[in-house]
Write a protein that holds these residues in place. Structure first.
Motif, PDB file in Angstrom:
ATOM      1  N   UNK A 217       0.938  -1.155  -0.053  1.00  0.00           N
ATOM      2  CA  UNK A 217      -0.096  -0.055   0.079  1.00  0.00           C
ATOM      3  C   UNK A 217       0.770   1.188  -0.083  1.00  0.00           C
ATOM      4  N   UNK A 218       1.931   1.301   0.898  1.00  0.00           N
ATOM      5  CA  UNK A 218       3.009   2.278   0.841  1.00  0.00           C
ATOM      6  C   UNK A 218       3.700   2.595  -0.587  1.00  0.00           C
ATOM      7  N   UNK A 219       4.027   1.409  -1.210  1.00  0.00           N
ATOM      8  CA  UNK A 219       4.592   1.273  -2.321  1.00  0.00           C
ATOM      9  C   UNK A 219       3.942   2.019  -3.426  1.00  0.00           C
ATOM     10  N   UNK A 220       2.617   1.543  -3.357  1.00  0.00           N
ATOM     11  CA  UNK A 220       1.586   2.103  -4.431  1.00  0.00           C
ATOM     12  C   UNK A 220       1.196   3.537  -4.284  1.00  0.00           C
ATOM     13  N   UNK A 221       1.074   4.053  -2.976  1.00  0.00           N
ATOM     14  CA  UNK A 221       0.839   5.394  -2.723  1.00  0.00           C
ATOM     15  C   UNK A 221       1.771   6.335  -3.193  1.00  0.00           C
ATOM     16  N   UNK A 222       2.964   5.884  -2.680  1.00  0.00           N
ATOM     17  CA  UNK A 222       4.243   6.964  -3.044  1.00  0.00           C
ATOM     18  C   UNK A 222       4.619   6.933  -4.657  1.00  0.00           C
ATOM     19  N   UNK A 223       4.499   5.869  -5.214  1.00  0.00           N
ATOM     20  CA  UNK A 223       4.467   5.720  -6.911  1.00  0.00           C
ATOM     21  C   UNK A 223       3.479   6.899  -7.236  1.00  0.00           C
ATOM     22  N   UNK A 224       2.379   6.520  -6.851  1.00  0.00           N
ATOM     23  CA  UNK A 224       1.046   7.298  -7.673  1.00  0.00           C
ATOM     24  C   UNK A 224       1.330   8.745  -7.263  1.00  0.00           C
ATOM     25  N   UNK A 225       2.101   9.309  -6.022  1.00  0.00           N
ATOM     26  CA  UNK A 225       2.173  10.526  -5.750  1.00  0.00           C
ATOM     27  C   UNK A 225       3.297  11.179  -6.788  1.00  0.00           C
ATOM     28  N   UNK A 226       4.250  10.345  -7.345  1.00  0.00           N
ATOM     29  CA  UNK A 226       5.307  10.905  -8.002  1.00  0.00           C
ATOM     30  C   UNK A 226       5.079  10.637  -9.644  1.00  0.00           C
ATOM     31  N   UNK A 227       4.506   9.771  -9.988  1.00  0.00           N
ATOM     32  CA  UNK A 227       4.482   9.216 -11.399  1.00  0.00           C
ATOM     33  C   UNK A 227       2.832   9.468 -11.924  1.00  0.00           C
ATOM     34  N   UNK A 228       2.810   9.931 -12.977  1.00  0.00           N
ATOM     35  CA  UNK A 228       1.554  10.101 -13.769  1.00  0.00           C
ATOM     36  C   UNK A 228       1.545   9.195 -14.976  1.00  0.00           C
ATOM     37  N   UNK A 229       0.336   8.403 -14.883  1.00  0.00           N
ATOM     38  CA  UNK A 229       0.056   7.508 -16.006  1.00  0.00           C
ATOM     39  C   UNK A 229      -1.039   8.233 -16.991  1.00  0.00           C
ATOM     40  N   UNK A 230      -0.558   8.118 -18.300  1.00  0.00           N
ATOM     41  CA  UNK A 230      -1.606   8.668 -19.474  1.00  0.00           C
ATOM     42  C   UNK A 230      -2.543   7.590 -19.533  1.00  0.00           C
ATOM     43  N   UNK A 231      -3.823   7.430 -18.963  1.00  0.00           N
ATOM     44  CA  UNK A 231      -4.865   6.548 -18.919  1.00  0.00           C
ATOM     45  C   UNK A 231      -5.451   6.486 -20.482  1.00  0.00           C
ATOM     46  N   UNK A 232      -5.172   7.455 -21.482  1.00  0.00           N
ATOM     47  CA  UNK A 232      -5.613   7.459 -22.570  1.00  0.00           C
ATOM     48  C   UNK A 232      -5.072   6.685 -23.630  1.00  0.00           C
ATOM     49  N   UNK A 233      -3.668   6.071 -23.096  1.00  0.00           N
ATOM     50  CA  UNK A 233      -3.184   5.097 -24.026  1.00  0.00           C
ATOM     51  C   UNK A 233      -3.095   3.809 -23.372  1.00  0.00           C
ATOM     52  N   UNK A 234      -3.699   3.553 -22.367  1.00  0.00           N
ATOM     53  CA  UNK A 234      -3.612   2.190 -21.752  1.00  0.00           C
ATOM     54  C   UNK A 234      -4.314   1.077 -22.728  1.00  0.00           C
ATOM     55  N   UNK A 235      -3.942   0.041 -22.346  1.00  0.00           N
ATOM     56  CA  UNK A 235      -4.677  -1.147 -23.391  1.00  0.00           C
ATOM     57  C   UNK A 235      -5.667  -1.762 -22.774  1.00  0.00           C
ATOM     58  N   UNK A 236      -6.846  -1.128 -23.264  1.00  0.00           N
ATOM     59  CA  UNK A 236      -8.293  -1.691 -22.597  1.00  0.00           C
ATOM     60  C   UNK A 236      -8.544  -2.790 -23.295  1.00  0.00           C
ATOM     61  N   UNK A 237      -9.270  -3.777 -22.508  1.00  0.00           N
ATOM     62  CA  UNK A 237      -9.969  -4.786 -23.312  1.00  0.00           C
ATOM     63  C   UNK A 237     -11.164  -4.634 -23.707  1.00  0.00           C
ATOM     64  N   UNK A 238     -11.230  -4.488 -25.176  1.00  0.00           N
ATOM     65  CA  UNK A 238     -12.393  -3.953 -25.886  1.00  0.00           C
ATOM     66  C   UNK A 238     -13.615  -5.031 -25.637  1.00  0.00           C
ATOM     67  N   UNK A 239     -13.516  -6.205 -25.804  1.00  0.00           N
ATOM     68  CA  UNK A 239     -14.697  -7.037 -25.505  1.00  0.00           C
ATOM     69  C   UNK A 239     -15.174  -6.831 -24.285  1.00  0.00           C
TER      70      UNK A 239
END
Length: 479
Positions: free
Chosen positions: A49-71
């Motif tokens: 939980x700490x790992x994920x929280x700290x990464x989320x505070x420092x790193x931005x993910x471009x959700x528009x280019x994520x590989x969504x499962x279309x089906x």
């Protein structure tokens, strides 16, 4: 009470998207500075939980280019239109989960990891049960970690899930939807990621054998072959690392988005395995069978390549020089492996040729943009630089021909060849080939790595054969 299922909880990593946001954010964090891996270790010791929280505070993910499962996404949209309540329930950090939910605009709520709780397995199940307050629900997941939730859910939605779990759901009459989206096996994707076609670049290790006329020496040929294998596996490991670090940029590229890691055909953990074991194999083989100096050259190549992947490729001109050095290092390695003394003429000639090819590689990347201010993702160039690259590329390939001409007039050549005058044919071949590939690039006919193009191109192969025939003729024919 109406027992119609209106709550559908949807997992994110591996289910709604093909990738894992923890891995992606960690890679982006390491890409900023490789030493950041020590921060990751410390945070992980403190808990996921700490790992994920700290990464989320420092790193931005471009959700528009994520590989969504279309089906799955299409199915969820239908359920949304039917009045079902969709809740994104994920072990990814809530910051990323909300960004995905806002982007897709079909979710009514979000359950996700925060600084206190890693929302996975039984913890996610407890959160879901607290949410529905005894009501029935459906759950969409993909992995063994979701088994406790599937068993408590009234119906199950499976995305590339284990066969045993699907059979259990069928037996219980709970299999609502089964979605399979894997297009190729992991082994096939792994081999594709190795880019075996790029191994052709490593034939450069045989150049010292050709120019020194040691190609009839069986021991030298064997050492050259081992050097080729070592460089090929080491380079493949670097390709894995490079694609891991460039996931987002590759997804935005018109052709690179189909690479196994960028497309999601090969998971990030397998990508990390490839980045580690392939270079280890290469160095082990080199240490056992090749001279120690070759191991040093291979290590220099590995370090420079990683420096290029992490930093240098984003700096204009420095990236060009680095690519040229990496090509030239293969030639040097071939000489070291076979014990051949490398000619200074060959080194200078190689540098000019490889600088031209490096500019050609960048020219191909920027020339596709119509907007001069458009920048290449992850590179230090824009479309406005294309004309400069064209001029510098032509200049360097011409310089290589001049070096070749001076070499043909040297005393060294007169001692090695019976009829050195025949070697003037090399200048004509080099001028023809160099001008041809640059004119082809200008016309948009080269859309790949120039070295790969040269290998696939019939005319380029004929020119290469012409080079060999001219050298052999000058060596053995007396006019």
């Amino acid at each position: 009470m109406d027992r119609t299922i209106i709550n559908i909880f949807v997992d994110l990593d591996g289910t709604l998207i093909k990738t894992d946001l923890l891995f992606e954010s960690a890679l982006k964090f390491i890409k900023i500075n490789p030493l950041h891996i020590f921060y990751l270790i410390v945070w992980l010791i403190q808990g996921k939980a700490t790992l994920k929280h700290n990464l989320a505070q420092k790193i931005k993910i471009d959700v528009t280019v994520l590989l969504y499962q279309k089906p799955l996404l299409d199915y969820l949209k239908i359920k949304n239109e039917q009045g079902c309540r969709l809740i994104l329930a994920t072990a990814s950090h809530i910051h990323y989960a909300r960004s995905v939910a806002d982007h897709l605009n079909i979710f009514d709520d979000v359950i996700a990891t925060d600084i206190h709780n890693n929302m996975k397995g039984h913890r996610k199940l407890t959160a879901i049960q607290d949410y529905v307050k005894g009501d029935i629900f459906s759950y969409a997941g993909d992995s063994n970690a979701d088994i406790p939730i599937w068993r408590e859910a009234t119906s199950n939605i499976f995305v590339n899930a284990p066969v045993s779990v699907i059979k259990e759901a069928h037996a219980a009459g709970k299999a609502e939807k089964i979605i399979e989206t894997r297009e190729r096996s992991t082994s096939r994707a792994f081999i594709k990621e190795m880019r075996l076609h790029q191994w052709a670049k490593n034939v450069l290790v045989f150049i010292p054998l050709l120019t020194s006329h040691a190609y009839m020496n069986a021991d030298a040929l064997l050492m050259g072959m081992l050097a080729f294998i070592c460089f090929s596996f080491c380079a493949s490991g670097v390709y894995f690392l490079n694609d891991l670090l460039d996931i987002e940029a590759d997804r935005k590229h018109k052709t690179k988005k189909y690479r196994p890691i960028a497309s999601g055909d090969l998971s990030i953990p397998y990508g990390v395995i490839g980045a580690l074991i392939l270079p280890v194999f290469a160095f082990t083989l080199a240490g056992l069978f090749l001279p120690f100096n070759f191991v040093i050259v291979l290590a220099v190549y590995f370090l420079i390549t990683n420096g290029y992947s992490f930093y240098l490729k984003r700096i204009s001109t420095a990236d060009i020089m680095t690519l040229a050095v990496l090509y030239t290092t293969r030639v040097v390695a071939g000489a070291v492996a076979t014990g051949i003394t490398l000619s200074s003429w060959l080194l200078v000639f190689s540098i000019f040729v490889f600088v031209s090819l490096a500019y050609l590689k960048r020219y191909i990347e920027v020339s596709v943009f119509e907007n001069d201010n458009k920048k290449v993702e992850g590179r230090g160039y824009s479309a406005a630089d294309s004309e400069t690259m064209f001029s510098l590329g032509i200049s360097n390939i011409t310089a290589s021909v001049l070096v070749l001409a001076f070499y043909i007039n040297s005393d060294e050549v007169r001692q090695m060849y019976k009829t050195p005058e025949i070697l003037w044919g090399l200048c004509l071949l080099m001028l023809y080939w160099g001008n041809r590939i640059w004119v082809g690039a200008r016309r948009g006919k080269i859309s790949d790595d120039p070295v790969v193009f040269a290998i696939k191109d019939k005319v380029s192969r004929m020119v290469g054969l012409g080079f060999i025939l001219v050298v052999v003729a000058a060596k053995f024919i007396v006019i």
